[in-house]
Design an enzyme around this catalytic site. Structure first.
Site, mmCIF file in Angstrom:
data_model
loop_
_atom_site.group_PDB
_atom_site.id
_atom_site.type_symbol
_atom_site.label_atom_id
_atom_site.label_comp_id
_atom_site.label_asym_id
_atom_site.label_seq_id
_atom_site.Cartn_x
_atom_site.Cartn_y
_atom_site.Cartn_z
ATOM 1 N N ASP A 1 -0.205 10.529 15.362
ATOM 2 C CA ASP A 1 -1.003 10.212 14.176
ATOM 3 C C ASP A 1 -1.605 8.817 14.303
ATOM 4 O O ASP A 1 -1.581 8.045 13.356
ATOM 5 C CB ASP A 1 -0.107 10.334 12.938
ATOM 6 C CG ASP A 1 -0.920 10.502 11.666
ATOM 7 O OD1 ASP A 1 -2.123 10.807 11.769
ATOM 8 O OD2 ASP A 1 -0.366 10.291 10.573
ATOM 9 N N LYS B 1 5.749 4.282 -0.209
ATOM 10 C CA LYS B 1 5.207 2.949 -0.499
ATOM 11 C C LYS B 1 5.611 1.937 0.560
ATOM 12 O O LYS B 1 6.706 2.011 1.103
ATOM 13 C CB LYS B 1 5.737 2.474 -1.850
ATOM 14 C CG LYS B 1 4.848 2.887 -2.994
ATOM 15 C CD LYS B 1 5.261 2.199 -4.273
ATOM 16 C CE LYS B 1 4.378 2.702 -5.392
ATOM 17 N NZ LYS B 1 5.036 2.748 -6.659
ATOM 18 N N VAL B 2 4.727 0.996 0.817
ATOM 19 C CA VAL B 2 5.067 -0.102 1.711
ATOM 20 C C VAL B 2 5.028 -1.397 0.906
ATOM 21 O O VAL B 2 4.054 -1.652 0.195
ATOM 22 C CB VAL B 2 4.079 -0.196 2.891
ATOM 23 C CG1 VAL B 2 4.515 -1.299 3.844
ATOM 24 C CG2 VAL B 2 3.999 1.124 3.623
ATOM 25 N N GLY C 1 0.830 -1.206 0.000
ATOM 26 C CA GLY C 1 0.000 0.000 0.000
ATOM 27 C C GLY C 1 0.853 1.239 0.000
ATOM 28 O O GLY C 1 2.082 1.197 0.003
ATOM 29 N N SER D 1 1.582 6.984 4.640
ATOM 30 C CA SER D 1 1.658 8.450 4.694
ATOM 31 C C SER D 1 2.987 8.952 4.148
ATOM 32 O O SER D 1 3.086 10.050 3.642
ATOM 33 C CB SER D 1 1.518 8.936 6.131
ATOM 34 O OG SER D 1 0.917 7.970 6.937
ATOM 35 N N PHE D 2 4.018 8.142 4.268
ATOM 36 C CA PHE D 2 5.335 8.657 3.931
ATOM 37 C C PHE D 2 5.960 7.988 2.717
ATOM 38 O O PHE D 2 7.065 8.288 2.338
ATOM 39 C CB PHE D 2 6.271 8.521 5.121
ATOM 40 C CG PHE D 2 5.725 9.167 6.346
ATOM 41 C CD1 PHE D 2 5.473 10.523 6.362
ATOM 42 C CD2 PHE D 2 5.430 8.414 7.457
ATOM 43 C CE1 PHE D 2 4.947 11.135 7.483
ATOM 44 C CE2 PHE D 2 4.909 9.021 8.587
ATOM 45 C CZ PHE D 2 4.667 10.375 8.596
#
Lengths: 562, 313
Positions: A134, A25-26, A19, A22-23
């Site tokens: 967050d 791609k994973v 996915g 926030s920072f």
């Protein structure tokens, strides 16, 4: 098994993209040596807030490696290259919120189990002065034993750096009132609020604050306008009401949550271990010191001094930061919570670190293996600074809790667009691009050429002759460098006298790669009329040189066209 | 004298002593880019260059006379816009106006002329801030002289923000400044010119140019602060070809801001310089709007106010 090099990062085989976090791609990957599943979070350096923060970001991430808690996603290692910072993390396959959606809402016992685990992890981090800031569905994962794993602890501190509001504008449902009102201080109270929202979602199956329009949503959050359905038990209702309190100073704190009677029911004994207060026992763990000096670049001397409270000659601003790091490292090294990949990493990372170290110090021949603290400080900012002020793992340091300096939410573009839309103004695409800086201009130094090198030299001599410049005869051992002298008398203009100047220039042809050459112009000082020579250091003005270079480049351009 | 006031005084002394030992050169980063504009460039081209390079001002160089002639800022574009608004017949000239003709235009509308403040980079920071305050300017060009050829060279530009950030980064004593800004009387609290979301840009541009301020607070009918419109926002109009756009409202104009606009900073009378300097350290801050509990506008604190306080009070 085929290893296409495209899908291999360092010693990890990438399987698929999980996915877009926030920072960055994973990706899901396997560690080749142990065949363990890991998640790779790939942070593009260009997305980091400011380029001058990169050094700090790297150090902060190294600090996060020290976090060890059974309900926090572990950060195994950090791989750095020019474009990216890759965080190799523990993999947990399921999101808590998918689970809630499947169930509709959770039974109170199950919700409490997760909530206890979440609070345990949050307390651990707060004790080490790391605030999540967050907490939201994407960051709450479940492992194969259906235990909570929290992701991204500490990351919002680094990545958004006080501009938290901007990124949270997309989904502020979990953000505390002081956050959405733009307060620049975000301490542990912020996580308590978010945990309250999470508890509500688990028990009720929907969000406490959920409005289509952002201004309405902001209004409801800022005034804590929500309702708790009747089926929620009085105990849980009481706790929710203590957590979702607008004034951060009136809000329940983590240590009080742990004492809450609803919370304490079925609490596993080992979830909140007694904190041993052994930091002041005077004995310094050499293993921890070595680890910190290698991982975070602190000098060993400073570390030992600080831990023994001998503070003379040590930069005061670093004391707390180093003490925190020491406690955290000691904690995590004593932790018995070790996986096979952990063990592998502990063995392996020493080798890698040794490798990095020898590379880092190659060239300057410095045998002491850590940079001194003050050096780090200077690298961190473009502006020379006397001491390192910002150590962000402590959150926005120095900014007191009572500071009410804020960013006015209404002034942010997404909010303003929503505001204008509500007033009936259509949103056009006619907005400025996100940042002007992104359209970078590429700078070339000198002139590139693909011609045959001797031809290039010929053209340069030709151009110099046309300009009336003089040069030294080339020597046989270096035919690629030309020493040039150019006398020029500027035309008198607007009553100013004519200026005589003699600029010297060194022209050199370099090979960049095969069939690709660069003509470099270098300023070589001035000569004035009475023939006394001046050092380059004497002079500042680069204009005569630039003027000469311009004329030469124009001349070369004319030649190449004809 | 109370403890807090004592601390504040000590901090001020320490900061001034520090500034006396440093020169403008010390504020400059080790490596930086300087954008210079040739005076024969068109105003429009020059402004686009500012936008493209993400800077708010740039020194102008006259390459015939070999000298620094001024600092181009958004203010000059605001003035030019106002000039042509009065002379619709000459409007096409806006696209071709050259930088060297700018002072003529500004003279005609009686606006402040293009700034050409400059000091030597060897000047001590103590003297530099005095110069900034005295000249009532936000920035000053650092111009050095080549000892051999006696030619001038523009080294960089010293801005109020750079100077304050230098203090914030290097003086721990800023943390001792714990007196509430309300008690210090820092900032402007009367005769503040405001505007509304429905005001036309024509009007706002006229005000910016007349009053000579860098930003106007945007308030609603209950005097609650909603946003600000700053000179820098006017620069965005350059791309869109100027004039016709002046008929839009402030609200519409603000919709064109970049999505990552960092926002307007607000504070209360109870905040301290210690808190403000912490923000300066972390992010670009040019002014703070003082609001009350209901978000109503009370005042404005500019970097000039802060500099003046630190350096002269």
């Amino acid at each position: 098994m085929q290893n296409s090099s495209d899908n291999l990062i360092d010693r990890y085989q990438i399987v698929k993209t999980l996915g877009q976090g926030s920072f960055g791609k994973v990706k899901l990957a396997y560690h080749l040596a142990t065949n363990s599943k890991v998640a790779l979070k790939i942070i593009n350096r260009s997305t980091l807030v400011k380029t001058d923060m990169q050094g700090r970001v790297e150090r902060e991430i190294s600090y996060l490696r020290l976090l060890r808690h059974r309900h926090i996603i572990k950060l195994y290692e950090v791989i750095k290259n020019k474009q990216e910072i890759i965080m190799v993390m523990e993999f947990a396959g399921k999101e808590l919120f998918d689970h809630i959606v499947q169930q509709g809402r959770l039974q109170e016992d199950e919700a409490r189990k997760y909530f206890q685990q979440i609070i345990s992890a949050v307390q651990y981090c707060h004790r080490h002065k790391i605030v999540h800031r967050d907490l939201k569905p994407e960051n709450l994962l479940l492992d194969e034993h259906m235990d909570i794993k929290i992701a991204d602890f500490g990351l919002s501190n680094i990545m958004t750096d006080g501009n938290f509001l901007k990124t949270s504008c997309g989904s502020p449902n979990y953000a505390a009132p002081e956050v959405i009102s733009g307060r620049l201080y975000a301490g542990p109270e912020v996580d308590v609020w978010s945990c309250g929202v999470i508890l509500y979602v688990m028990l009720v199956g929907r969000l406490p604050f959920d409005e289509e329009s952002i201004p309405d949503l902001f209004y409801r959050i800022s005034n804590a306008i929500y309702t708790i359905p009747d089926f929620v038990s009085p105990g849980a209702r009481h706790l929710l009401k203590r957590m979702l309190v607008v004034n951060p100073l009136d809000r329940i704190i983590v240590d009080q949550i742990i004492q809450d009677s609803w919370f304490k029911k079925n609490l596993p004994i080992d979830l909140f271990p007694e904190i041993s207060n052994d930091e002041d026992d005077g004995e310094i763990d050499e293993g921890v010191v070595n680890y910190l000096s290698e991982q975070l670049g602190y000098s060993k001397d400073d570390l030992v001094k600080i831990m023994q409270n001998r503070l003379s000659g040590v930069d005061a601003a670093n004391v707390e930061e180093i003490k925190d790091a020491y406690r955290l490292a000691k904690d995590s090294m004593n932790s018995d919570n070790v996986s096979s990949l952990d063990e592998y990493m502990n063995r392996k990372s020493i080798e890698i670190r040794e490798h990095e170290k020898s590379r880092k110090h190659h060239g300057n021949g410095d045998p002491s293996h850590s940079q001194h603290l003050s050096n780090i400080a200077i690298q961190k900012h473009g502006i020379p600074s006397a001491y390192p002020f910002d150590s962000t793992h402590l959150g926005p340091q120095g900014n007191s809790v009572d500071s009410t300096i804020s960013i006015l939410p209404q002034s942010l573009t997404p909010y303003h667009l929503a505001f204008m839309q509500k007033r009936g103004v259509e949103i056009t695409k006619k907005r400025s691009p996100v940042t002007a800086k992104k359209s970078k201009i590429r700078w070339h130094f000198g002139i590139r050429s693909r011609s045959y090198p001797l031809d290039v030299m010929g053209e340069i001599y030709h151009a110099l002759k046309t300009l009336g410049a003089e040069w030294l005869p080339p020597t046989t051992d270096d035919i690629w460098t030309i020493y040039v002298r150019w006398k020029k008398i500027t035309d008198p203009a607007n009553g100013r006298p004519a200026i005589k100047e003699t600029v010297k220039m060194r022209i050199q042809l370099y090979q960049l790669e095969q069939n690709n050459y660069l003509v470099d112009f270098k300023f070589d000082g001035f000569e004035n009329d009475n023939e006394s020579k001046h050092d380059v250091d004497d002079t500042f003005s680069s204009y005569p040189f630039l003027r000469m270079a311009t004329r030469l480049i124009m001349e070369l351009a004319v030649n190449s066209q004809s | 004298m109370s403890d807090v006031a004592d601390q504040e005084k000590l901090a001020l002394q320490a900061i001034r002593a520090f500034l006396a030992t440093k020169t403008c050169y010390d504020v400059l980063p080790v490596s930086f880019k300087l954008v210079m504009l040739d005076s024969t460039l068109s105003l429009k081209g020059a402004l686009l260059t500012l936008l493209q390079n993400g800077v708010v001002s740039a020194p102008i160089w006259d390459s015939v006379q070999c000298q620094f002639t001024g600092l181009l800022t958004a203010n000059d574009f605001v003035n030019a816009l106002r000039f042509y608004e009065n002379q619709p017949k000459l409007l096409d000239e806006l696209n071709t106006l050259k930088l060297e003709d700018l002072s003529r235009v500004e003279e005609e509308i009686g606006a402040t002329k293009i700034e050409n403040y400059n000091v030597s980079p060897h000047l001590s920071l103590n003297e530099a801030y005095k110069y900034l305050i005295k000249a009532r300017t936000h920035r000053v060009a650092l111009v050095d002289e080549d000892p051999t050829s006696k030619r001038k060279i523009v080294v960089s530009v010293l801005t109020q923000y750079r100077l304050l950030r230098f203090v914030a980064l290097n003086c721990k004593e800023t943390q001792m400044m714990k007196t509430a800004i309300g008690d210090l009387g820092l900032g402007t609290y009367s005769n503040i010119v405001t505007t509304t979301m429905d005001t036309s840009l024509t009007e706002v541009v006229r005000q910016l140019s007349n009053i000579g301020v860098s930003a106007l607070p945007v308030v609603d009918d209950q005097y609650r602060l909603l946003n600000m419109y700053e000179q820098f926002d006017v620069l965005g109009l350059v791309k869109a070809n100027g004039h016709g756009d002046l008929r839009m409202t402030v609200g519409e104009a603000l919709m064109r801001r970049p999505e990552d606009f960092p926002g307007v900073h607000t504070c209360r009378l109870t905040d301290t310089l210690s808190d403000i300097m912490e923000i300066v350290r972390r992010t670009r801050l040019l002014r703070l709007f003082v609001v009350d509990e209901e978000g109503k506008l009370k005042g404005i604190i500019t970097l000039s106010d802060i500099l003046r306080y630190i350096c002269t009070v």
